[in-house]
Structure formats: structure tokens, C-alpha cells
Design an enzyme around this catalytic site. Structure first.
Site, PDB file in Angstrom:
ATOM      1  N   ASN A  13       1.015  -1.172  -0.105  1.00 14.21           N
ATOM      2  CA  ASN A  13      -0.096  -0.363  -0.009  1.00 14.21           C
ATOM      3  C   ASN A  13       1.074   1.059  -0.066  1.00 14.21           C
ATOM      4  OD1 ASN A  13      -1.717   2.029   0.202  1.00 14.21           O
ATOM      5  ND2 ASN A  13      -2.007   1.733   2.385  1.00 14.21           N
ATOM      6  N   LYS A  15       0.290   4.364  -0.231  1.00 13.38           N
ATOM      7  CA  LYS A  15      -0.133   5.186  -0.010  1.00 13.38           C
ATOM      8  C   LYS A  15      -0.451   6.232  -1.008  1.00 13.38           C
ATOM      9  CE  LYS A  15       0.146   3.616   4.685  1.00 13.38           C
ATOM     10  NZ  LYS A  15      -0.323   3.221   5.852  1.00 13.38           N
ATOM     11  N   HIS A 105      -9.316   0.775   4.522  1.00 16.08           N
ATOM     12  CA  HIS A 105      -8.753   1.405   5.604  1.00 16.08           C
ATOM     13  C   HIS A 105      -8.579   2.016   6.656  1.00 16.08           C
ATOM     14  CE1 HIS A 105      -3.931   2.144   6.694  1.00 16.08           C
ATOM     15  NE2 HIS A 105      -4.358   1.322   5.896  1.00 16.08           N
ATOM     16  N   GLU A 107      -6.770   4.326   7.840  1.00 17.61           N
ATOM     17  CA  GLU A 107      -6.383   5.506   7.447  1.00 17.61           C
ATOM     18  C   GLU A 107      -8.007   6.503   6.342  1.00 17.61           C
ATOM     19  OE1 GLU A 107      -3.107   5.304   5.234  1.00 17.61           O
ATOM     20  OE2 GLU A 107      -1.966   4.997   7.398  1.00 17.61           O
ATOM     21  N   GLU A 177      -5.571  -5.135   9.985  1.00 13.96           N
ATOM     22  CA  GLU A 177      -5.670  -3.844  10.483  1.00 13.96           C
ATOM     23  C   GLU A 177      -4.760  -3.398  11.556  1.00 13.96           C
ATOM     24  OE1 GLU A 177      -2.483  -3.103   6.896  1.00 13.96           O
ATOM     25  OE2 GLU A 177      -4.242  -1.652   6.664  1.00 13.96           O
ATOM     26  N   GLY A 183       2.369   2.169  10.775  1.00 14.79           N
ATOM     27  CA  GLY A 183       3.376   3.431  10.833  1.00 14.79           C
ATOM     28  C   GLY A 183       3.910   3.450  12.069  1.00 14.79           C
ATOM     29  N   SER A 223       3.316  -2.278  10.008  1.00 15.22           N
ATOM     30  CA  SER A 223       4.722  -2.517   9.852  1.00 15.22           C
ATOM     31  C   SER A 223       5.486  -3.453  10.221  1.00 15.22           C
ATOM     32  CB  SER A 223       4.758  -1.914  12.165  1.00 15.22           C
ATOM     33  OG  SER A 223       4.585  -1.167  12.145  1.00 15.22           O
TER      34      SER A 223
HETATM   35  P1  13P Z   1       2.910   0.807   7.837  1.00 18.70           P
HETATM   36  O1  13P Z   1       3.260  -0.602   6.886  1.00 18.70           O
HETATM   37  O2  13P Z   1       3.702   1.789   7.130  1.00 18.70           O
HETATM   38  O3  13P Z   1       2.961   0.328   9.333  1.00 18.70           O
HETATM   39  O4  13P Z   1       1.815   0.832   7.101  1.00 18.70           O
HETATM   40  C1  13P Z   1       0.268  -0.233   7.198  1.00 18.70           C
HETATM   41  C2  13P Z   1      -0.643  -0.138   6.461  1.00 18.70           C
HETATM   42  O5  13P Z   1      -1.401   0.416   6.452  1.00 18.70           O
HETATM   43  C3  13P Z   1      -1.061  -0.869   5.397  1.00 18.70           C
HETATM   44  O6  13P Z   1      -2.576  -0.328   4.446  1.00 18.70           O
END
Ligand code: 13P
Length: 264
Positions: A13, A15, A105, A107, A177, A183, A223
Site C-alpha cells: 500500500n 499510500k 483502510h 486511514e 490491520e 506506521g 509495520s
Molecule cells: P505500515 O506498514 O507503514 O505500518 O502501514 C501498514 C498499512 O497501513 C498498510 O495498509
């Protein structure tokens, strides 16, 4: 026990990262590395997907041509067309060669008003257009601390799949997740990931029966990196990962693909 019944998928992802030019560069780095992993695993690596920003989708579809890498989007609107300024529909994604789409997601849930209801509508729209939804679920830190992870994730699963037939459900990928692990550099332990992915499979079993539940890919995300991936994907109910930060570096992403391919 049932790992052989389903596909391990490593999805990046990206982002809100990478312009089309940078997308092309990263894919050019990835292609030979992914090919090498496949050649070390009797011709097949796990399924590899990159979910890039909307503006990079067309470039990515062109750049992966001839390789085994698939392209995904990071969101999709639930209507096929109409007066929804700024939105992108599932048929639009399908027509340009996109195969996967991330839905719900955390976010998007946190910053853009995504709800379990809109996750359900987007999932249905993706399935109708022939896209593979990667539906994200997971608890917030305070929810885990309040010991309601099970309730939160069960509710998210139940609502995401409301009104979806078992033949369609079998096409969906789920990403567990935990929001506190995204993150933050704070990964769930392999046991925590396994427990949550098993919980998800139990809920799917209740909804659709064992054979459908056993065939659905349930990823872990949060992560995940080159160092911790092998331990996570080795778990019985963890079928790969959804990777943020580490998917932006070709070598790190490849190490994760390698771990999931070896673990198959
Ligand atoms: P990170 O791997 O940066 O923690 O992000 C995970 C994520 O949100 C994947 O969709």
C-alpha cells in the site's frame, strides 16, 4: 493445516507516495527481484500486488505488463457513475487494468469518514465490476486496551459482508490491520496477528461455512518489514501481508515477498 487451500498475497500500500515517474522507477526495480524470488520457488512467488495512487495507476498497469505483479487502487466509490465530483468508480478502475482495490483502510475510516456501511457498499461495487477487494479491519489502541478487539473486528467483518453471497465472499481478501501498529514501528506479535486472523476466519466460517472461510486470504498489516515478515506469515491463519512503509523500498518489499513465498 489449511494454508495450502488459499493464496498468500503480499500487497504494497503505497499510500500517498510516488508520482507516476517515481512509480515507473520503483516497478522497474521490483520486476527482476520478484522474478528472482519466483525462480527460487519453483516458478511461483506468492501473489504480489502494488496499490498505488490513482494518478499512478495507468503507469503502473503499463509498467508491470509481462510480469506477475498485479496493480491495485487504494479506494473506490460505490456508485458506477454519476454526480460524485472527485470520485473514481469500480468500472473506471477495471477498464484500465486494475485488479485489486483496498477498501476501508483505517486511514480512510479515521480521516475520511469511512464507515462499515460504506465499506460494505464499496465491497459490493468492486465485486460487481470484477475487482478483488482487500477489505481492511482492525481495532484502535484503546479498543485493544479495553479488551474489545474481538467485538470490534467481528462487527467490522459482519457488516463488511452484509448481503454478500458466499460465491462473492470467496473472492474477497481481508487485511487485519491493528490501527496501533500502522506506521508506528510497533508490530503485533505473531501470536496477536494469528489470534486476530483466526478470529476473522471463525467469523467467516459462521457466515459462509468452513470451506469458503478456509479459502479466503487473510493478511496481516501494520509495520510489517523485512525482519519480522517471516515469523508473521508462518502463522497458520496469516496469509501474507498488506505493507505500507516497507513496500516503498524494492529490496525490503522483496524480502517480505520471499518470506511469504518460502512460507507457502
Ligand atoms: P505500515 O506498514 O507503514 O505500518 O502501514 C501498514 C498499512 O497501513 C498498510 O495498509
Amino acid at each position: 493445516m489449511k494454508k495450502e487451500l488459499r493464496k498468500a498475497i503480499i500487497a504494497g500500500n503505497w499510500k500517498m507516495n510516488k508520482t507516476p515517474v517515481k512509480t515507473k522507477t520503483l516497478i522497474a526495480e521490483l520486476i527482476p527481484l520478484v522474478k528472482e524470488v519466483a525462480s527460487q520457488n519453483s516458478g511461483s512467488a506468492c501473489e504480489v500486488v502494488i496499490c498505488v495512487p490513482f494518478t499512478s495507476l495507468a503507469t503502473a498497469v503499463e509498467a508491470v505488463y509481462g510480469s506477475s505483479i498485479k496493480v491495485g487502487a487504494q479506494n473506490v466509490h460505490f456508485e458506477a457513475s454519476g454526480a460524485f465530483t472527485g470520485e473514481i468508480s469500480a468500472p473506471m478502475l477495471k477498464e484500465i487494468g486494475v485488479e485489486y482495490v483496498i477498501i476501508g483502510h483505517s486511514e480512510r475510516r479515521q480521516y475520511f469518514g469511512e464507515t462499515d456501511e460504506t465499506v460494505n457498499k464499496r465491497t459490493k461495487a468492486a465485486l460487481t465490476a470484477g475487482l478483488i477487494p482487500i477489505v481492511c479491519v482492525g481495532e484502535l489502541l484503546w479498543e485493544r486496551e479495553a479488551d474489545i478487539t474481538e467485538e470490534v473486528v467481528s462487527r467490522q467483518i459482519k457488516l463488511a459482508f452484509a448481503g454478500i453471497s458466499s460465491s462473492d465472499a470467496a473472492k474477497v481478501v481481508i487485511a487485519y490491520e491493528p490501527v496501533w501498529a500502522i506506521g508506528t514501528g510497533k508490530t503485533a506479535t505473531a501470536e496477536q496477528a494469528q489470534d486476530a486472523c483466526k478470529l476473522i476466519r471463525d467469523r467467516l466460517t459462521a457466515l459462509y461455512g468452513k470451506s469458503v472461510a478456509d479459502s479466503i486470504t487473510v493478511q496481516y498489516g501494520g509495520s510489517m518489514n523485512a525482519v519480522n515478515a517471516a515469523e508473521l506469515v508462518a502463522k497458520e491463519d496469516v496469509d501474507g501481508g498488506l505493507i505500507g512503509g516497507a513496500s516503498l523500498k524494492a529490496e525490503d518489499f522483496t524480502e517480505i515477498i520471499k518470506a511469504a513465498s518460502d512460507g507457502q
